[in-house]
Enzyme design. Structure first.
Site, PDB file in Angstrom:
ATOM      1  N   THR A   1       0.695  -1.169  -0.076  1.00  0.00           N
ATOM      2  CA  THR A   1      -0.081   0.144  -0.090  1.00  0.00           C
ATOM      3  C   THR A   1       0.689   1.240  -0.090  1.00  0.00           C
ATOM      4  OG1 THR A   1      -2.043  -1.195   1.059  1.00  0.00           O
ATOM      5  CG2 THR A   1      -1.716   1.228   1.394  1.00  0.00           C
TER       6      THR A   1
ATOM      7  N   ASN B   1       6.169  -0.994   3.385  1.00  0.00           N
ATOM      8  CA  ASN B   1       5.125  -0.527   4.488  1.00  0.00           C
ATOM      9  C   ASN B   1       6.071  -0.398   5.706  1.00  0.00           C
ATOM     10  OD1 ASN B   1       2.967  -0.363   2.937  1.00  0.00           O
ATOM     11  ND2 ASN B   1       1.981  -2.106   3.522  1.00  0.00           N
TER      12      ASN B   1
ATOM     13  N   GLU C   1       0.103  13.105   5.703  1.00  0.00           N
ATOM     14  CA  GLU C   1       0.093  13.656   7.116  1.00  0.00           C
ATOM     15  C   GLU C   1       1.594  14.157   7.587  1.00  0.00           C
ATOM     16  OE1 GLU C   1      -1.273  10.012   6.780  1.00  0.00           O
ATOM     17  OE2 GLU C   1      -2.265   9.825   8.782  1.00  0.00           O
TER      18      GLU C   1
ATOM     19  N   ASP D   1      -9.938  -3.601   0.926  1.00  0.00           N
ATOM     20  CA  ASP D   1      -8.425  -4.339   1.362  1.00  0.00           C
ATOM     21  C   ASP D   1      -8.505  -4.957   2.529  1.00  0.00           C
ATOM     22  OD1 ASP D   1      -5.362  -4.374   1.047  1.00  0.00           O
ATOM     23  OD2 ASP D   1      -5.727  -3.578   3.024  1.00  0.00           O
TER      24      ASP D   1
ATOM     25  N   HIS E   1      -8.484  -9.037   2.897  1.00  0.00           N
ATOM     26  CA  HIS E   1      -7.361  -9.542   3.917  1.00  0.00           C
ATOM     27  C   HIS E   1      -8.160 -10.590   4.877  1.00  0.00           C
ATOM     28  CE1 HIS E   1      -3.723  -7.718   2.655  1.00  0.00           C
ATOM     29  NE2 HIS E   1      -4.290  -6.548   2.742  1.00  0.00           N
TER      30      HIS E   1
ATOM     31  N   HIS F   1      -2.988  -1.829  -5.861  1.00  0.00           N
ATOM     32  CA  HIS F   1      -2.723  -3.142  -6.526  1.00  0.00           C
ATOM     33  C   HIS F   1      -3.804  -4.061  -6.368  1.00  0.00           C
ATOM     34  CE1 HIS F   1      -3.061  -3.771  -2.079  1.00  0.00           C
ATOM     35  NE2 HIS F   1      -2.323  -3.032  -1.907  1.00  0.00           N
TER      36      HIS F   1
END
Ligand code: AMP
Ligand code: ZN
Ligand code: ZN
Length: 407
Positions: A73, A94, A142, A192, A196, A240
């Site tokens: 991600t 990640n 952020e 997502d 998962h 993805h």
């Protein structure tokens, strides 16, 4: 000249000066970039998301988008907004380690530290050229990156429902021109998360698609209600795809090499580690090359098409699992029983990302052949009419979907 005429001339001149200083009628054009995390390329057009299909019909759909390596991600979201390969923008995973900065974990405060984020995200490109950007979540949004942050942004909070996120996007478009963004991102992780947990075709994942599609319908209705339907270029894409996995399809690297010979950085669909100093030869002899269900390379020798391996944050050795598999260490806690995963090779058809777009800049009914996700940043810069920062992408594959006329 009689004084009367002089006065008239004076008024005329004043009127002309006055006109020149009136603000231009503010353009209401905006670009809306929506990411549905993990949405497989074949969902658009499948009938599972009618509002998404309607966007595709009104505008354009790509056969698929090639994600960048690794198909995770944070690396891919930041590629979408910088046009840089993860190797170049520095978000190489990640979870990663930097020789100077220490550890980065996508879900903790390290992700808010701008020093991790290289290149120039599209919101910074726009704001440096006088525009305003807003982010309803996006990896990197952020952080203060090279002195810029989106003018409007929010700290990621997965508990905020889709509907509330869409309302915030619309509220930003309602701002007066001096504060109204020309670029808005919207990030949605619900598919997502469901895929998962329960598998990509599970009821839970299908319910997530329905919720997301309702959000897209709400967004389109909101744009129309504001008379913005013909002013907003709306892009819906993913980072993805997704693949179903089975917990038992796992290989242990310490079946090849003693656990104390390596210093692992991360495991999963890809594993990265360094040999413990002094044990390089032993480790390389044991792990480099093809194994049952995975393959390992020195970082500089990964497949060329992955454009990955020069960044100092990439560990010395990278192993990539085959479709459906995972590389792990025997003493690591067993992973939660996940039913869906990504992180497989970018050319794995399951990892293909989705792309749909409609609006004043897009031709109706066009279908684009596959392109690389680094090409999205030059597209965004083009739609916004701004000069892109140097990047790895190319607008050419997307031109057939664009109307010739510029606003
Ligand atoms: P992945 O582990 O690759 O499946 O990442 C997807 C997850 O990343 C989502 O479920 C979110 O919880 C998380 N995520 C996405 N954006 C952010 C963000 N800006 N800050 C923290 N976590 C995020
Ligand atoms: Zn993702
Ligand atoms: Zn995920």
């Amino acid at each position: 000249m009689p004084p009367r005429h002089l006065v008239a001339l004076l008024f005329l001149l004043l009127a002309m000066v006055g006109c020149a200083s009136l603000p231009e009628p503010a353009s209401r054009h905006a670009v809306l970039l929506v990411s549905i995390d993990g949405l497989p390329a074949d969902v658009p057009g499948s009938g599972r998301m009618p509002a998404l299909d309607a966007i595709a019909r009104e505008g354009t759909r790509a056969e698929w988008v090639n994600p960048s390596y690794p198909t995770l991600t944070f690396p891919n979201h930041y590629t979408l907004v910088t046009g840089l390969r993860p190797d170049h923008h520095g978000i190489v995973h990640n979870n990663m380690r930097d020789p100077a900065l220490g550890r980065f974990v996508s879900k903790d405060a390290s992700a808010h530290d701008g020093r991790w984020w290289g290149g120039e995200p599209i919101w910074a490109t726009l704001q440096r050229q006088g525009g305003i950007a807003a982010t309803m979540f996006w990896p990197g949004s952020e952080a203060d990156i090279a002195g810029e942050r989106p003018r409007h942004w929010q700290r990621f909070n997965g508990a905020v429902p889709v509907q509330a996120r869409v309302q915030q996007v619309l509220a930003w478009l309602d701002l007066p021109p001096a504060r109204r963004p020309r670029l808005v991102t919207l990030y949605l992780e619900q598919y997502d998360v469901a895929a998962h947990a329960a598998g990509m075709d599970s009821d839970r994942a299908m319910r997530a698609l329905a919720t997301l599609d309702a959000g897209l319908a709400q967004l389109r209705d909101g744009l129309r209600a504001r008379g913005l339907g013909d002013n907003v270029d709306l892009i819906v894409l993913s980072d993805h795809g997704m693949a179903d996995v089975r917990g038992e399809d796992v290989r242990y690297i310490d079946d090849l090499v003693p656990a104390d010979a390596i210093l692992p950085e991360y495991g999963g669909q890809l594993m990265g580690f360094a040999p413990r100093p002094g044990r390089e030869r032993e480790v390389e002899a044991a792990v480099l090359g093809r194994h049952d269900h995975f393959q390992c390379w020195r970082k500089g020798e990964l497949p060329a098409g992955w454009h990955y391996g020069r960044n100092p944050r990439i560990p010395a050795i990278v192993c990539q699992a085959d479709h459906g598999w995972r590389v792990w260490m025997r003493h690591w806690p067993a992973q939660a029983a996940l039913k869906g995963e990504h992180g497989f090779a970018p050319e794995d058809p399951g990892m293909r990302a989705a792309f749909v777009a409609a609006g004043p800049s897009f031709r109706a009914g066009t279908q684009l052949p596959a392109f690389d996700n680094v090409d999205v940043y030059p597209l965004l810069a083009h739609l916004l009419g701004i000069a892109p920062a140097p990047n790895d992408g190319d607008l050419a594959p997307l031109r057939p979907a664009l109307r010739d006329a510029r606003r």
